[in-house]
Design a protein around this motif. Sequence first.
Motif, mmCIF file in Angstrom:
data_model
loop_
_atom_site.group_PDB
_atom_site.id
_atom_site.type_symbol
_atom_site.label_atom_id
_atom_site.label_comp_id
_atom_site.label_asym_id
_atom_site.label_seq_id
_atom_site.Cartn_x
_atom_site.Cartn_y
_atom_site.Cartn_z
ATOM 1 N N UNK A 194 3.346 -12.258 3.524
ATOM 2 C CA UNK A 194 3.556 -11.398 4.684
ATOM 3 C C UNK A 194 3.900 -9.966 4.305
ATOM 4 N N UNK A 195 3.834 -9.648 3.037
ATOM 5 C CA UNK A 195 4.193 -8.317 2.555
ATOM 6 C C UNK A 195 3.003 -7.671 1.842
ATOM 7 N N UNK A 196 2.937 -6.346 1.935
ATOM 8 C CA UNK A 196 1.950 -5.573 1.185
ATOM 9 C C UNK A 196 2.740 -4.687 0.244
ATOM 10 N N UNK A 197 2.662 -4.957 -1.026
ATOM 11 C CA UNK A 197 3.416 -4.191 -2.007
ATOM 12 C C UNK A 197 2.697 -2.881 -2.311
ATOM 13 N N UNK A 198 3.384 -1.767 -2.055
ATOM 14 C CA UNK A 198 2.804 -0.459 -2.328
ATOM 15 C C UNK A 198 2.655 -0.165 -3.803
ATOM 16 N N UNK A 199 3.309 -0.955 -4.637
ATOM 17 C CA UNK A 199 3.221 -0.734 -6.078
ATOM 18 C C UNK A 199 2.191 -1.636 -6.745
ATOM 19 N N UNK A 200 1.569 -2.509 -5.991
ATOM 20 C CA UNK A 200 0.539 -3.415 -6.535
ATOM 21 C C UNK A 200 -0.832 -2.982 -6.022
ATOM 22 N N UNK A 201 -1.634 -2.404 -6.911
ATOM 23 C CA UNK A 201 -2.930 -1.855 -6.528
ATOM 24 C C UNK A 201 -3.847 -2.904 -5.891
ATOM 25 N N UNK A 202 -3.843 -4.128 -6.390
ATOM 26 C CA UNK A 202 -4.733 -5.147 -5.835
ATOM 27 C C UNK A 202 -4.356 -5.495 -4.392
ATOM 28 N N UNK A 203 -3.082 -5.397 -4.041
ATOM 29 C CA UNK A 203 -2.676 -5.668 -2.663
ATOM 30 C C UNK A 203 -3.120 -4.533 -1.739
ATOM 31 N N UNK A 204 -3.005 -3.306 -2.206
ATOM 32 C CA UNK A 204 -3.465 -2.163 -1.418
ATOM 33 C C UNK A 204 -4.977 -2.233 -1.235
ATOM 34 N N UNK A 205 -5.704 -2.565 -2.311
ATOM 35 C CA UNK A 205 -7.168 -2.664 -2.235
ATOM 36 C C UNK A 205 -7.610 -3.736 -1.234
ATOM 37 N N UNK A 206 -6.979 -4.894 -1.274
ATOM 38 C CA UNK A 206 -7.322 -5.969 -0.343
ATOM 39 C C UNK A 206 -7.046 -5.536 1.095
ATOM 40 N N UNK A 207 -5.875 -4.951 1.318
ATOM 41 C CA UNK A 207 -5.470 -4.593 2.673
ATOM 42 C C UNK A 207 -6.333 -3.459 3.228
ATOM 43 N N UNK A 208 -6.701 -2.494 2.404
ATOM 44 C CA UNK A 208 -7.543 -1.388 2.876
ATOM 45 C C UNK A 208 -8.931 -1.896 3.265
ATOM 46 N N UNK A 209 -9.464 -2.830 2.496
ATOM 47 C CA UNK A 209 -10.763 -3.412 2.821
ATOM 48 C C UNK A 209 -10.676 -4.210 4.120
ATOM 49 N N UNK A 210 -9.620 -4.979 4.270
ATOM 50 C CA UNK A 210 -9.422 -5.786 5.471
ATOM 51 C C UNK A 210 -9.321 -4.908 6.715
ATOM 52 N N UNK A 211 -8.609 -3.778 6.591
ATOM 53 C CA UNK A 211 -8.375 -2.911 7.739
ATOM 54 C C UNK A 211 -9.450 -1.837 7.911
ATOM 55 N N UNK A 212 -10.305 -1.649 6.908
ATOM 56 C CA UNK A 212 -11.357 -0.644 6.991
ATOM 57 C C UNK A 212 -10.824 0.781 6.921
ATOM 58 N N UNK A 213 -9.798 0.992 6.099
ATOM 59 C CA UNK A 213 -9.193 2.316 5.941
ATOM 60 C C UNK A 213 -9.142 2.667 4.452
ATOM 61 N N UNK A 214 -8.624 3.844 4.146
ATOM 62 C CA UNK A 214 -8.500 4.265 2.749
ATOM 63 C C UNK A 214 -7.187 3.770 2.150
ATOM 64 N N UNK A 215 -7.115 3.833 0.828
ATOM 65 C CA UNK A 215 -5.877 3.485 0.133
ATOM 66 C C UNK A 215 -4.748 4.416 0.560
ATOM 67 N N UNK A 216 -5.074 5.695 0.753
ATOM 68 C CA UNK A 216 -4.077 6.670 1.189
ATOM 69 C C UNK A 216 -3.516 6.299 2.556
ATOM 70 N N UNK A 217 -4.350 5.780 3.428
ATOM 71 C CA UNK A 217 -3.894 5.378 4.758
ATOM 72 C C UNK A 217 -2.911 4.212 4.661
ATOM 73 N N UNK A 218 -3.170 3.278 3.759
ATOM 74 C CA UNK A 218 -2.274 2.130 3.581
ATOM 75 C C UNK A 218 -0.929 2.594 3.035
#
Length: 63
Positions: free
Chosen positions: A14-38
């Motif tokens: 239930x968490x998105x770790x801002x320090x884990x690149x793979x979590x940011x990459x997964x979440x940005x793809x899921x939401x259709x936004x940029x890494x900066x937006x996440x």
Amino acid sequence: MADNKSRKGKQDRNQVSGSENYEIQYFKTKMGVTSQAVVGAIKATGSNDRKTLEEYLKKRHNK
């Protein structure tokens, strides 16, 4: 807070770790936004809760 990969419980999912690149990459793809937006959403909300971030990003990107 570091991501403990040996711990696979519900709380971790239930968490998105801002320090884990793979979590940011997964979440940005899921939401259709940029890494900066996440990363910006994490900073703006002060939370790394997945649902909070989804709500924030939906409001920001549907205007």
